[in-house]
Design an enzyme around this catalytic site. Sequence first.
Site, PDB file in Angstrom:
ATOM      1  N   SER A  21       0.722  -1.245   0.068  1.00 14.19           N
ATOM      2  CA  SER A  21       0.033   0.084   0.078  1.00 14.19           C
ATOM      3  C   SER A  21       0.862   1.168  -0.047  1.00 14.19           C
ATOM      4  O   SER A  21       2.054   1.120  -0.437  1.00 14.19           O
ATOM      5  CB  SER A  21      -0.678  -0.034   1.163  1.00 14.19           C
ATOM      6  OG  SER A  21      -1.997   1.063   1.165  1.00 14.19           O
ATOM      7  N   ASN A  22       0.357   2.511   0.459  1.00 11.44           N
ATOM      8  CA  ASN A  22       1.174   3.523   0.281  1.00 11.44           C
ATOM      9  C   ASN A  22       0.454   4.506   1.640  1.00 11.44           C
ATOM     10  O   ASN A  22      -0.409   4.314   2.259  1.00 11.44           O
ATOM     11  CB  ASN A  22       1.079   4.364  -1.029  1.00 11.44           C
ATOM     12  CG  ASN A  22      -0.286   4.511  -1.327  1.00 11.44           C
ATOM     13  OD1 ASN A  22      -1.101   5.503  -0.666  1.00 11.44           O
ATOM     14  ND2 ASN A  22      -1.034   3.853  -2.491  1.00 11.44           N
ATOM     15  N   ARG A  23       1.132   5.673   1.524  1.00 17.62           N
ATOM     16  CA  ARG A  23       0.905   6.581   2.844  1.00 17.62           C
ATOM     17  C   ARG A  23      -0.312   7.423   2.458  1.00 17.62           C
ATOM     18  O   ARG A  23      -0.590   8.419   3.528  1.00 17.62           O
ATOM     19  CB  ARG A  23       1.909   7.262   3.393  1.00 17.62           C
ATOM     20  CG  ARG A  23       3.132   6.511   3.843  1.00 17.62           C
ATOM     21  CD  ARG A  23       4.233   7.064   4.283  1.00 17.62           C
ATOM     22  NE  ARG A  23       5.143   8.033   3.381  1.00 17.62           N
ATOM     23  CZ  ARG A  23       5.028   9.470   3.330  1.00 17.62           C
ATOM     24  NH1 ARG A  23       4.151  10.001   4.329  1.00 17.62           N
ATOM     25  NH2 ARG A  23       5.551   9.991   2.494  1.00 17.62           N
ATOM     26  N   ALA A  88      -4.544   7.448  -4.477  1.00 23.58           N
ATOM     27  CA  ALA A  88      -3.283   7.030  -4.628  1.00 23.58           C
ATOM     28  C   ALA A  88      -3.209   5.281  -4.999  1.00 23.58           C
ATOM     29  O   ALA A  88      -3.224   4.575  -3.914  1.00 23.58           O
ATOM     30  CB  ALA A  88      -2.186   7.210  -3.484  1.00 23.58           C
TER      31      ALA A  88
END
Length: 216
Positions: A21-23, A88
């Site tokens: 995943s991402n932030r 995102a």
Amino acid sequence: MKILITAGPTREPLDPVRYLSNRSSGKMGYALAEAAREAGHEVILISGPVVISAPAGVTLVQVETARQMYEAVRDRLEGQNAAIFSAAVADYRPASQAEQKIKKTGDTLTLTLEKTEDILGSARSVFGFTGYLAGFAAETERLLEHAQDKLVRKGCDLVIANDVSQAGIGFDSEENEVTLCLPDASPFPLPRQSKAVLARELIAFITQQASLKKLF
Ligand code: PMT
């Protein structure tokens, strides 16, 4: 008008307990949804997993993976006057998902990743969307060059260029600072400001542009 907004990260499972995943916190997309609702628009918010609550009066569709977000957008885009893609979305996912938790066996572990669906890139070419199309470009280098490229390649009316290399703006922060990239105008930088204030500016701008193009 009717606006569809994507927000937050996606999670791409590796095994039953792990994911890539991402932030992204979802704050930018949720602020856009709130501002659009306040401006009197009908809002569908398609969101990856986040800890913040959806604004009142917005139709929330919760998804986890890029594929689920793609399907949710595909099924709801028709009839929308504008779409803003602030999520995102993972560009790659594990090519296979282990049925059981991956055990720690060797000193290294090599993952094979495959491309996910390009949701923004499909809006015009696959889904036949004719409304106002706004995407983001989150970049750590050559911001405007990459943003202009996305503008043309993905058939956008607007790309919101977001320098995510700077501390305090972009991913998981209260503030943001972006540059608007349009097909027939010079890039237009906006000041650093809270995501709530920026969202109101972006919604006002998109509403005006969509109205000029007689899209609602
Ligand atoms: O959520 P926050 O913590 O508030 O952070 C906000 C943000 C930094 C996530 C947001 O402002 C932002 O920049 N969103 C875009 C993030 C991104 O992944 O950008 P990108 O340059 O990789 O993607 C370009 C565009 O294509 C984006 O509109 C993205 O939503 C879309 N995309 C990308 C990949 C994919 N498979 N499908 C897509 O639709």
